[in-house]
Motif scaffolding. Sequence first.
Motif, PDB file in Angstrom:
ATOM      1  N   CYS A  96       0.199  44.606  16.465  1.00 37.32           N
ATOM      2  CA  CYS A  96      -1.069  43.896  16.312  1.00 37.32           C
ATOM      3  C   CYS A  96      -1.773  44.349  15.029  1.00 37.32           C
ATOM      4  O   CYS A  96      -1.440  45.385  14.453  1.00 37.32           O
ATOM      5  CB  CYS A  96      -1.979  44.175  17.513  1.00 37.32           C
ATOM      6  SG  CYS A  96      -1.362  43.506  19.066  1.00 37.32           S
ATOM      7  N   ASP A  98      -4.570  45.650  14.725  1.00 40.24           N
ATOM      8  CA  ASP A  98      -5.252  46.933  14.885  1.00 40.24           C
ATOM      9  C   ASP A  98      -4.286  48.115  14.910  1.00 40.24           C
ATOM     10  O   ASP A  98      -4.680  49.256  15.121  1.00 40.24           O
ATOM     11  CB  ASP A  98      -6.113  46.925  16.151  1.00 40.24           C
ATOM     12  CG  ASP A  98      -5.301  46.822  17.442  1.00 40.24           C
ATOM     13  OD1 ASP A  98      -4.046  46.809  17.392  1.00 40.24           O
ATOM     14  OD2 ASP A  98      -5.943  46.756  18.512  1.00 40.24           O
ATOM     15  N   SER A 100      -1.798  48.590  17.090  1.00 40.19           N
ATOM     16  CA  SER A 100      -1.205  48.861  18.401  1.00 40.19           C
ATOM     17  C   SER A 100       0.063  48.019  18.597  1.00 40.19           C
ATOM     18  O   SER A 100       0.214  46.954  17.989  1.00 40.19           O
ATOM     19  CB  SER A 100      -2.207  48.560  19.515  1.00 40.19           C
ATOM     20  OG  SER A 100      -2.550  47.190  19.512  1.00 40.19           O
ATOM     21  N   TYR A 101       0.959  48.515  19.431  1.00 40.43           N
ATOM     22  CA  TYR A 101       2.196  47.803  19.732  1.00 40.43           C
ATOM     23  C   TYR A 101       2.068  47.095  21.069  1.00 40.43           C
ATOM     24  O   TYR A 101       1.451  47.622  22.005  1.00 40.43           O
ATOM     25  CB  TYR A 101       3.383  48.775  19.769  1.00 40.43           C
ATOM     26  CG  TYR A 101       3.774  49.279  18.400  1.00 40.43           C
ATOM     27  CD1 TYR A 101       4.636  48.551  17.608  1.00 40.43           C
ATOM     28  CD2 TYR A 101       3.266  50.478  17.911  1.00 40.43           C
ATOM     29  CE1 TYR A 101       5.008  49.001  16.348  1.00 40.43           C
ATOM     30  CE2 TYR A 101       3.622  50.939  16.649  1.00 40.43           C
ATOM     31  CZ  TYR A 101       4.490  50.200  15.885  1.00 40.43           C
ATOM     32  OH  TYR A 101       4.838  50.639  14.634  1.00 40.43           O
ATOM     33  N   VAL A 102       2.672  45.920  21.152  1.00 38.94           N
ATOM     34  CA  VAL A 102       2.659  45.133  22.391  1.00 38.94           C
ATOM     35  C   VAL A 102       4.075  44.609  22.660  1.00 38.94           C
ATOM     36  O   VAL A 102       4.908  44.563  21.744  1.00 38.94           O
ATOM     37  CB  VAL A 102       1.672  43.953  22.306  1.00 38.94           C
ATOM     38  CG1 VAL A 102       0.238  44.446  22.205  1.00 38.94           C
ATOM     39  CG2 VAL A 102       2.015  43.037  21.158  1.00 38.94           C
ATOM     40  N   THR A 104       7.160  42.191  23.071  1.00 35.64           N
ATOM     41  CA  THR A 104       7.590  40.966  22.403  1.00 35.64           C
ATOM     42  C   THR A 104       8.681  40.326  23.254  1.00 35.64           C
ATOM     43  O   THR A 104       9.617  41.009  23.678  1.00 35.64           O
ATOM     44  CB  THR A 104       8.164  41.275  21.005  1.00 35.64           C
ATOM     45  OG1 THR A 104       7.137  41.885  20.227  1.00 35.64           O
ATOM     46  CG2 THR A 104       8.641  40.033  20.307  1.00 35.64           C
ATOM     47  N   SER A 123       4.809  37.409  20.587  1.00 34.31           N
ATOM     48  CA  SER A 123       4.165  38.630  21.056  1.00 34.31           C
ATOM     49  C   SER A 123       3.487  38.386  22.399  1.00 34.31           C
ATOM     50  O   SER A 123       2.733  39.225  22.873  1.00 34.31           O
ATOM     51  CB  SER A 123       3.166  39.150  20.024  1.00 34.31           C
ATOM     52  OG  SER A 123       2.163  38.185  19.819  1.00 34.31           O
ATOM     53  N   GLU A 126      -0.461  38.775  23.563  1.00 34.68           N
ATOM     54  CA  GLU A 126      -1.217  39.999  23.818  1.00 34.68           C
ATOM     55  C   GLU A 126      -1.999  40.483  22.598  1.00 34.68           C
ATOM     56  O   GLU A 126      -2.892  41.294  22.728  1.00 34.68           O
ATOM     57  CB  GLU A 126      -0.289  41.088  24.338  1.00 34.68           C
ATOM     58  CG  GLU A 126       0.254  40.743  25.712  1.00 34.68           C
ATOM     59  CD  GLU A 126       0.992  41.893  26.341  1.00 34.68           C
ATOM     60  OE1 GLU A 126       0.689  43.056  26.031  1.00 34.68           O
ATOM     61  OE2 GLU A 126       1.894  41.617  27.145  1.00 34.68           O
ATOM     62  N   CYS A 127      -1.652  40.012  21.420  1.00 37.75           N
ATOM     63  CA  CYS A 127      -2.430  40.330  20.226  1.00 37.75           C
ATOM     64  C   CYS A 127      -3.336  39.140  19.928  1.00 37.75           C
ATOM     65  O   CYS A 127      -2.910  38.001  20.066  1.00 37.75           O
ATOM     66  CB  CYS A 127      -1.531  40.511  19.003  1.00 37.75           C
ATOM     67  SG  CYS A 127      -0.508  41.970  19.010  1.00 37.75           S
ATOM     68  N   SER A 130      -1.707  36.026  18.028  1.00 40.90           N
ATOM     69  CA  SER A 130      -0.276  36.273  18.105  1.00 40.90           C
ATOM     70  C   SER A 130       0.507  35.113  17.504  1.00 40.90           C
ATOM     71  O   SER A 130       0.025  33.991  17.426  1.00 40.90           O
ATOM     72  CB  SER A 130       0.148  36.495  19.560  1.00 40.90           C
ATOM     73  OG  SER A 130      -0.061  35.313  20.302  1.00 40.90           O
TER      74      SER A 130
END
Length: 143
Positions: A96, A98, A100-102, A104, A123, A126-127, A130
């Motif tokens: 993302c 910011d 952060s990882y989300v 995929t 993604s 969640e971002c 996305s």
Amino acid sequence: MTLFRSPFRRPTRNVARAMVIWAAAVSCAGTAFAEPPLINGVFQGADEEFAWTIATSCSQVDCNGTVSSNQGWTSPMRLINGEWHFSITKPDGGLCADGSYVPTVIGVMIDPVSLGGVVTTSSDGECPGSTLTSRPFQLHQLG
């Protein structure tokens, strides 16, 4: 009283009966089950970064299989509208804005005849903002 009986009367009746029987047989016959093209073996893409071991089979009801990667994942696959489909989720595959990882979600479609396909990555929303990306690929069988 008729002294002469036509030799064509009985054969004509038999031909008509045969045509009725043939028409009934054709109309009652079910559609033939055609085996869809299966994908079985070890495959690699043009970039040679991955190798997939694919095993597929079909029953009268549906077609299923399994794909395993040399990168450590395994996924079930299914034939849908003549194309093989599977998906995997990478827990930290999306980055993302910011930092952060989300997770995929990666969806894969493979044409069993040409072995060409499309990889679609999302993604999963969640971002904020996305993205959904798709890219074609080509498999070739090893060995």
